[in-house]
Design a protein around this motif. Structure first.
Motif, short mmCIF file in Angstrom:
data_model
loop_
_atom_site.label_atom_id
_atom_site.label_comp_id
_atom_site.label_asym_id
_atom_site.label_seq_id
_atom_site.Cartn_x
_atom_site.Cartn_y
_atom_site.Cartn_z
N ASP A 81 -14.49 0.82 22.80
CA ASP A 81 -13.93 1.83 23.34
C ASP A 81 -13.93 3.52 23.29
N THR A 83 -14.74 6.21 24.83
CA THR A 83 -15.73 5.80 26.37
C THR A 83 -15.16 7.57 26.46
N ARG A 129 -15.15 -2.79 30.04
CA ARG A 129 -14.56 -3.64 29.83
C ARG A 129 -13.65 -4.13 30.68
#
Length: 336
Positions: A81, A83, A129
């Motif tokens: 995650d 990002t 995602r």
């Protein structure tokens, strides 16, 4: 074509694969299934495998490591995650994380969606995602036969479409600012200030999220492996220039919102100061009258006029004369 793409997602709901295409080198491509990609080899020169994968599905990291020989730290980065936009080369592979505007229902403009990608020139894997529209647009072009011809062109098209989608959010914010400038601030100043604050937050969020993308694209242009050709670098350079213009537009929108907000606050402050000033003038006018009536109203012996029936009217005339004198004095002092 869009319906076909959505159907592909439904068919592969039990696997990480959202859709897959084998680019034929002429702008088209043929679909591939999850089983076909496991030991994929090109059937003709110039073919490129593009897989769009949901990175939160179980086993994606192991699949990347085992099927594509991606080092564990890199595979972990692709499914993490983390990002923040970035890009780097690892041997003959290009790894990047890019961000796009979230246009999913209920999302705010400042909400961003990340897309990780890995490519070695013959195989391209993009991972996300949350649903992202940009890969779907590229897929639709491929299915129409007007898509990218190789991996480098696919990456540049993805980056270009992600950046192009920023323009709509910027245009929408500028339209709101134009409407606010045309509105009468006296109608609903609190509502206007709230909308301006929302625009400023959106501008700051877009700038904070998209500025690192500028650096990531520069790394792609500068540090990509040899299979990323010169024309791909020129396309990335154009995307970098467009992103820079959009960031400048965000700065202008933010400054316009600040100016409008300052103007509204200045008007509100001026209105408040005028009300305070008028109250001060009224208090100055009635202070001597209050003193006079208070003095004449004390309940002690010896007050003049207590037995004179005309004394009340003399006091009224005296108060009127004092009031007229104060008004004339304030007028000459330009207090009124």
């Amino acid at each position: 074509m869009q319906d076909a793409a959505q159907l592909t997602d439904s068919q592969n709901s039990e696997t990480p694969l959202l859709f897959g295409r084998v680019l034929d080198g002429r702008g088209g491509g043929r679909p591939v299934t999850w089983d076909q990609v496991q030991n994929w080899q090109p059937d003709a020169p110039g073919e490129v495998l593009w897989l769009h994968v949901c990175r939160i599905q179980p086993g994606v990291q192991d699949w990347l490591e085992n099927s594509f020989a991606i080092p564990e730290p890199t595979a972990e980065l692709l499914v993490s995650d983390n990002t923040r936009p970035r890009a780097f080369a690892e041997g003959n592979a290009l790894i990047a994380t890019l961000r796009g505007i979230n246009f999913n229902p209920g999302a705010e403009p400042e909400d961003m969606i990340s897309m990780q990608l890995w490519c070695d020139g013959a195989r391209l894997i993009t991972l996300r995602r949350h649903p992202l529209q940009t890969p779907r647009e590229v897929l639709a072009n491929i299915d129409r036969g007007t898509g990218p011809v190789d991996a480098g062109a696919t990456i540049t098209m993805l980056a270009e479409l992600m950046i192009a989608r920023m323009n709509q959010s910027i245009v929408d914010m500028n339209e709101v600012i134009d409407l606010l400038e045309d509105e009468d601030p006296e109608d609903n100043p609190e509502g206007m200030l709230k909308r301006i604050s929302t625009i400023r937050r959106n501008c700051l969020a877009l700038q904070r999220h998209m500025s690192p993308q500028h650096e990531a694209l520069e790394h792609i242009s500068r540090d990509s492996p040899p299979w990323f050709e010169d024309h791909d670098r020129r396309e990335i350079a154009e995307s970098i220039a467009r992103l820079r213009r959009y960031l400048d537009d965000i700065d202008i929108s933010k400054e316009s919102a600040v100016v409008l907000q300052d103007e509204l606050r200045a008007r509100s402050l001026a209105s408040s100061e005028h009300a305070t000033y008028m109250l001060t003038v009224v208090a100055g006018v009635f202070l001597p009258l209050s003193f006079l009536t208070g003095l004449l109203g004390i309940n002690v012996g010896g007050m003049p006029g207590t037995d004179d029936p005309e004394a009340f009217w003399r006091v009224v005339v005296l108060c009127a004369a004092v009031l007229a004198g104060l008004l004339i004095l304030f007028r000459r002092l330009r207090w009124l």
